[in-house]
Design an enzyme around this catalytic site. Structure first.
Site, PDB file in Angstrom:
ATOM      1  N   CYS A  56       0.836  -1.209   0.000  1.00 19.94           N
ATOM      2  CA  CYS A  56       0.000   0.000   0.000  1.00 19.94           C
ATOM      3  C   CYS A  56       0.871   1.260   0.000  1.00 19.94           C
ATOM      4  O   CYS A  56       2.086   1.193   0.154  1.00 19.94           O
ATOM      5  CB  CYS A  56      -0.900  -0.001   1.222  1.00 19.94           C
ATOM      6  SG  CYS A  56       0.019   0.136   2.769  1.00 19.94           S
ATOM      7  N   ALA A  59       3.100   1.645   2.950  1.00 19.61           N
ATOM      8  CA  ALA A  59       4.295   0.788   2.869  1.00 19.61           C
ATOM      9  C   ALA A  59       5.377   1.468   2.034  1.00 19.61           C
ATOM     10  O   ALA A  59       6.561   1.429   2.381  1.00 19.61           O
ATOM     11  CB  ALA A  59       3.941  -0.566   2.267  1.00 19.61           C
TER      12      ALA A  59
END
Ligand code: CFM
Length: 541
Positions: A56, A59
């Site tokens: 995501c 991240a």
């Protein structure tokens, strides 16, 4: 139709028509007839229901770009899981920093506000402000990052305002990143958000150029398994001063001085090309695409870099180091090559390694026949010349673009940064990849496959067709390979090994690959259906 094209049709056959149409656009089989890379679809939303390998935006921002900066504390504003699972899981190594004003630093520090239900209902801003105060009181960081997770955007916590107030209270920079996980379509969005903030708020605020004749930055090198240290070893010996490796083993203090270096080297194009490009616009700093994965690739990158300064001494020293280091590793590589030659592999990694590792594998006689990126953009496959033609969709419009202009005081022409004439620089640009990346396609051979955002079903089908000897991947798909009876190596974390970059790295890699290929484990495992000859009759009780 070639065998590979037939395999791909069969692989797509079980999909519904709309899914089939979509996935087909994410695949390119290199074809003799095509002079340049056919258009591939990339950086678009994964079809709901398909489990792919992506992460995501949080991240990409926290886990990849800002988390590794060792003299900043990173606060994850969100539920505990986002912070917990992104702490210490990426092997971006850092040396102890004993130069910090009050407390020495022995590890990258990350905290989470551990949002609970009341914070979701009533807002989490006060909790975040309190955490910043505690972090400053206990750890005295040089600066702080606040990374947003999904709920922060959903409930509307204003982390920018909290950061601003904290800066005034504490007199240090507090950067906030609106990298809510749902932004964009993958971690790539988080890279961009992180790049923007670092560019806007940190780079250019320092005034200290490190001593040395040729000062360089290495962008997009994260020191996984110590890769960045191997590069520093080589570059320092040649005579460069490495101001900063962004962000492997990096310090806030050095990032502030990024603009005072002569050139930016770009290792991972995907995650950091924004900063390279924005620094070129704002400061005139030239950037050079390099690849330090593989002996020939490393040698070529070093030769290109040496040419950038028009310094005969530097070129001479570069030649000597290349000669000595290449000779040093030759015997070991020759030994491993005996075991590896002719073997084939798949590589499914984020946005650059599936390209970079093709060079190192060829050094030991192997070939990546299926190369996948999880979240790269079209330019990482096809080359940067396609950037103006990339259509922006609703997902990419979510990510702010900074439109910078040359800095009134600090801008200098690229050739001035390198201490050469305009004519010399123009000639150099024709010779080496300054401000350019050609993407993965030119490195692929006819019949090989590039695949974007691959999934479990597709991996199984491609394995059945190509029968690879080794699959390079991440922790999520490593075990798919094992269940198929194929050796697998993690190319994100290196499975506790490394470095794999440069010369020393090439030997480590060749050794690990040889071990993976030679292990008898796969012949010792007999699946239950082969024992009985009848899958249905096996009693699993
Ligand atoms: Fe760049 Fe990376 Fe990669 Fe990447 Fe990553 Fe990584 Fe990667 Mo894992 S920055 S794109 S977001 S080289 S964490 S160090 S290995 S997916 S191929």
């Amino acid at each position: 139709m070639t065998d590979t094209e037939r395999t791909i049709d069969e692989m797509l056959a079980p999909y519904q028509d709309t899914v089939k149409k979509n996935r087909k656009k994410h695949l390119v089989v290199k074809n003799e007839a095509a002079e340049c890379c056919p258009q591939i679809e990339a950086n678009t939303r994964t079809i709901p229901g398909i489990i792919s390998q992506r992460g995501c935006a949080y991240a990409g921002c926290k886990g990849v770009v800002v988390g590794p900066i060792k003299d900043m504390v990173t606060i994850t504003h969100g539920p505990v899981g986002c912070g917990y699972y992104s702490w210490g899981t990426r092997r971006n190594k850092a040396r102890a920093d004993e130069t910090t004003p009050k407390d020495k630093i022995y590890s990258q520090l990350c905290f989470t506000t551990d949002m609970q239900e009341p914070d979701i209902v009533f807002g989490g801003e006060k909790k975040l402000a309190k955490m910043i105060d505690e972090v400053v009181a206990v750890f005295h960081p040089r600066a702080i990052n606040i990374c947003a997770t999904c709920p922060v955007g959903l409930i509307g916590d204003d982390i920018g305002a909290v950061a601003k107030a904290a800066e005034e209270r504490h007199g240090i920079q507090v950067l906030s990143y609106n990298c809510e996980g749902y932004k964009g379509v993958s971690q790539s969005a988080g890279h961009h958000i992180a790049n923007n903030n670092i560019m806007e708020k940190v780079i250019g605020t320092g005034t200290v150029r490190k001593p040395g004749k040729h000062v360089i930055n290495i962008l997009g090198e994260y020191n996984i398994g110590g890769d960045g240290w191997e590069l520093e070893r080589i570059l320092t010996e040649i005579g460069y001063t490495v101001n900063c490796v962004l962000t492997g083993d990096s310090s806030y203090v050095n990032i502030r001085n990024l603009h005072l270096a002569d050139i930016n080297l770009v290792q991972c194009h995907r995650s950091i090309n924004y900063i390279a490009e924005m620094m070129e616009t704002k400061y005139g700093t030239p950037w050079l695409k390099v690849n330090f994965i593989g002996i020939e690739a490393t040698n070529q990158s070093l030769r290109h870099l040496a040419k950038c300064f028009g310094d005969p001494e530097l070129e001479k020293k570069t030649g000597l180091v290349i000669e000595r280091e290449t000779a040093r590793v030759a015997a070991a590589l020759e030994h491993y090559r005996k075991f590896c030659t002719g073997k084939i592999a798949f590589a499914f990694v984020g946005g650059s390694r599936s390209h970079h590792y093709q060079f190192l594998l060829r050094d030991i006689g192997m070939e990546i026949v299926v190369a996948g990126y999880e979240f790269a953009h079209r330019d990482d496959y096809e080359g940067r010349q396609v950037i103006p033609t990339i259509k922006t969709d609703a997902d990419s419009k979510n990510i702010p673009e900074l439109h910078l202009s040359p800095d009134g005081k600090l801008y200098r022409e690229a050739h001035e940064h390198l201490g050469m004439s305009k004519e010399q620089f123009d000639a150099l640009r024709k010779e080496i990849p300054i401000s350019y990346y050609e993407g993965m396609y030119p490195s692929m051979k006819v019949g090989e496959v590039m695949i974007d955002d691959c999934n479990h079903h597709e991996i199984e089908e491609l394995v059945a067709r190509f029968k690879p000897d080794l699959i390079f991947s991440g922790v999520r798909d490593k075990y798919i390979a094992h269940k198929l009876g194929i050796a697998s190596k993690q190319l994100h974390s290196y499975d506790y090994s490394g470095p794999y970059a440069g010369y020393t790295g090439a030997i480590n890699f060749a050794r690990d690959v040889t071990n993976a290929l030679m292990t008898p484990a796969w012949n010792l495992i007999i699946p239950p259906w082969e024992k009985t000859g009848n899958a249905g009759s096996e009693n699993h009780a």
